[in-house]
Design an enzyme around this catalytic site. Structure first.
Site, PDB file in Angstrom:
ATOM      1  N   LYS A 195     -10.196   4.700   4.042  1.00  0.00           N
ATOM      2  CA  LYS A 195      -8.863   4.134   4.245  1.00  0.00           C
ATOM      3  C   LYS A 195      -7.909   5.186   4.796  1.00  0.00           C
ATOM      4  O   LYS A 195      -7.219   4.957   5.802  1.00  0.00           O
ATOM      5  CB  LYS A 195      -8.309   3.580   2.929  1.00  0.00           C
ATOM      6  N   ASP A 213      -6.153  -1.629   2.418  1.00  0.00           N
ATOM      7  CA  ASP A 213      -5.483  -1.243   1.176  1.00  0.00           C
ATOM      8  C   ASP A 213      -5.375  -2.476   0.292  1.00  0.00           C
ATOM      9  O   ASP A 213      -5.943  -3.533   0.591  1.00  0.00           O
ATOM     10  CB  ASP A 213      -4.110  -0.631   1.471  1.00  0.00           C
TER      11      ASP A 213
END
Length: 325
Positions: A195, A213
């Protein structure tokens, strides 16, 4: 008389075996037990052959399909997903990363600090951090306790200090003090996962990537783009729905929508501009006036998360740490 007695005795003797069938009722419990076992076996077989609910309808947090509604085909879902992206682009033409940064190093550190806290809190914290330690070499050589004190407002400050000092040392020792522009290199740095790497690649190097997320994960499931709860699987599944060139901006738009309208606990369904495309409409507040009060940031007339937002951002900048709006 003797003959009569003999005849009676014979009658009694011959009649005795005829009474044996009367004992048959004792076998009824056995018959009933056998019948029960047959019934159970039949029911078990029926259960075993009955189709199980798919993961898409049983996974926690996944909306249940409307009763009687025909399953959505793959091509219909792709078309709906792309239309959602196009309409979000009209709603949020100013979508952007909500972390303040001036270079790849600042973005990398800020993204690591953003774990378990808001981008607003990170943006209020990093000015002092980068004023004291502007380069990887500076931060790698810092006194840990001093760094901890600077980033304390972001939470988990000891673990985060270890990560950002560790990645700074790795940049200094292994990459000539520069943030690498490859996924395989970025994920070798302390505290950097996929991420974080995609945030840096997409916004500092222009390399397309999907940032999964908590907001992206929640909305992707509400829109039934995926039934998975694993970020890597969600990333792979959503990537097949959109052209690669859209991945980075798609991430910004979805995250913007999740932060402003499609909240985790109480989505503002009644104020959402894409309800006609959402299979989960009704999970939140559907009354327009009540939903309007749930909107956040510029959609709710409130300051944004960046102290230094892009010029096209229509909302107000965030206040510095300790200041009141």
């Amino acid at each position: 008389m003797a003959g009569t007695k003999a005849t009676a005795a014979e009658a009694t003797s011959s009649a005795a075996p005829a009474k044996k069938p009367a004992a048959k009722p004792a076998a009824k419990p056995v018959a009933r037990a056998t019948a029960k076992r047959v019934a159970k076996a039949t029911a078990a077989k029926a259960t075993a052959t009955k189709p199980r609910a798919s993961a898409a309808t049983t996974a926690p947090g996944t909306p249940t399909p409307t009763a009687g509604a025909a399953p959505e085909s793959r091509i219909a879902m792709v078309r709906r997903a792309r239309r959602i992206n196009r309409e979000l682009a009209e709603v949020y033409p100013y979508a952007h990363p909500e972390l303040d940064f001036r270079n790849p190093f600042e973005l990398l550190v800020a993204t690591v600090l953003s774990a378990q806290t808001t981008d607003l809190r990170v943006n209020q914290t990093t000015p002092a951090l980068f004023a004291a330690y502007p380069t990887p070499e500076d931060l790698a050589a810092a006194v840990p306790e001093e760094v901890e004190e600077l980033i304390r407002p972001t939470g988990f400050f000891r673990a985060k200090t270890k990560s950002i000092m560790g990645l700074s040392a790795a940049l200094r020792d292994d990459f000539g003090g520069e943030v690498p522009g490859r996924l395989d290199d970025l994920v070798t740095l302390p505290g950097v996962g996929r991420k974080t790497a995609f945030v840096v690649l997409g916004n500092a190097f222009g390399v397309p990537g999907i940032t999964v997320d908590t907001h992206f994960m929640r909305l992707a499931r509400r829109w039934r783009w995926t039934a998975s709860t694993d970020p890597v699987k969600i990333e792979a599944e959503v990537a097949t729905l959109f052209p690669k060139s859209e991945w980075t901006m798609l991430s910004h738009r979805v995250i913007f929508h999740g932060r402003r309208i499609c909240h985790a606990r109480r989505p503002a369904c009644g104020a959402c501009p894409i309800t006609h495309l959402c299979p989960s409409y009704g999970e939140g507040e559907t009354d327009p006036e009540k939903a309007k009060k749930l909107l956040k940031y510029e959609k709710g007339g409130l300051p944004g998360q960046r102290l230094n937002p892009p010029p096209d951002y229509p909302g107000r900048p965030a206040p510095p740490l300790g200041a009141r709006d």
